[in-house]
Design an enzyme around this catalytic site. Structure first.
Site, PDB file in Angstrom:
ATOM      1  N   HIS A  42      -2.489 -52.451   0.200  1.00 18.99           N
ATOM      2  CA  HIS A  42      -3.890 -52.648   0.576  1.00 18.99           C
ATOM      3  C   HIS A  42      -4.450 -53.955   0.006  1.00 18.99           C
ATOM      4  CE1 HIS A  42      -5.364 -51.831  -3.505  1.00 18.99           C
ATOM      5  NE2 HIS A  42      -4.434 -50.886  -3.549  1.00 18.99           N
TER       6      HIS A  42
ATOM      7  N   GLU B 109      -1.463 -43.622  -3.954  1.00 17.09           N
ATOM      8  CA  GLU B 109      -1.023 -44.327  -5.152  1.00 17.09           C
ATOM      9  C   GLU B 109      -0.517 -43.332  -6.198  1.00 17.09           C
ATOM     10  OE1 GLU B 109       0.383 -46.517  -6.619  1.00 17.09           O
ATOM     11  OE2 GLU B 109      -1.031 -48.144  -7.054  1.00 17.09           O
TER      12      GLU B 109
END
Length: 274
Positions: free
Chosen positions: A11, A89
């Protein structure tokens, strides 16, 4: 055999990234202004690349990045994104929201490196690796369901095109990996089906280690291990070519080739202070 490319993208930057604060799973922040520009840059870099399937972490920094990539794409604007929590994550437990320096201090106190240390309530690297392996199973089933095995009747023009190119692609994967040339379509000769994954830095690092260390994938000529395993920059791009074989109860990974990792050519035009 069924062959497809897997492009992994981290990202864009968030304010937490800029402030060197850990986000993990419990801190769900949007992209910063710099992160928005990074996402636009990687979207422009890949604008002519036709992705057939898109899988994204369900944290907003990843989904926002993926939306911008697809919006910039000539072929994929409006394409469905599969939001998958398996792509989240690594969880950093009590360290989430705190400075990275705190994690380093906790690791030092425990006599471990920051990368290997697991804060209380966090995920171990083995747990993240297991999560990635679960995602691969989901990915393989989805790719085969959507595109079919070569030689089988399939639904949709993209599926037919993917099946047509897979014989040559499977043969290409088994040979030595050529050095990448810096083009957005590196490694894709003979490969007609392409998957995009947008995820996170620590997660992608674990994924790359799984491909390289556990699965012993073929590597580009002359690549250094330090380069393969270096931290992925925001919107850094990594690419692997995967070949599946038919097996019971589901598709089996038969070979993997690394094309490149952590590429950031698309960020060259952004200001150094960004």
């Amino acid at each position: 055999m069924f062959t497809f490319s897997l492009t992994l993208i981290r990202h864009g930057e968030t304010q937490y990234n800029r402030d060197k604060l850990l986000q993990g799973q419990g801190v769900d922040t949007p992209l910063s202004e710099v992160g928005l520009r990074q996402a636009e840059a990687v979207g422009q870099y890949l604008r002519d690349f036709r992705f057939n399937n898109v899988f994204v972490s369900n944290l907003q920094r990843a989904s926002q990045t993926a939306e911008i990539i697809l919006r910039n794409n000539t072929h994929c604007s409006g394409m469905e994104m599969v939001l998958d929590p398996l792509l989240r994550e690594r969880g950093f437990g009590i360290a989430e929201g705190r400075p990275k320096e705190d994690l380093k201090n906790m690791a030092n106190a425990a006599g471990q490196s920051s990368r290997d240390y697991t804060p209380p309530g966090g995920e171990t690297l083995d747990q993240v690796r297991l999560r990635f392996k679960k995602f691969l199973k989901v990915l393989f089933l989805r790719m085969v369901d959507d595109h079919g095995w070569p030689g089988q009747s399939t639904a949709g023009a993209a599926t037919a095109a993917g099946a047509a190119g897979n014989g040559a692609a499977a043969a290409a994967v088994s040979g030595p990996a050529p050095a990448p040339g810096g083009s957005p379509d590196d490694g894709l000769r003979g490969v007609s089906v392409h998957a995009l994954v947008v995820s996170h830095g620590a997660y992608i690092r674990v994924a790359i280690r799984h491909f390289v260390e556990d699965l012993e994938c073929s590597l580009p000529r002359g690549v250094r291990m330090s380069q393969l395993f270096s931290p992925c920059p925001n919107t850094g791009i990594s690419r692997f070519i995967l070949t599946l074989s038919q097996a019971d109860p589901g598709p089996l990974l038969s070979s993997v080739r690394c094309v490149f990792t952590n590429r950031k050519d698309h960020l060259a035009h952004l200001k150094d202070d960004e």
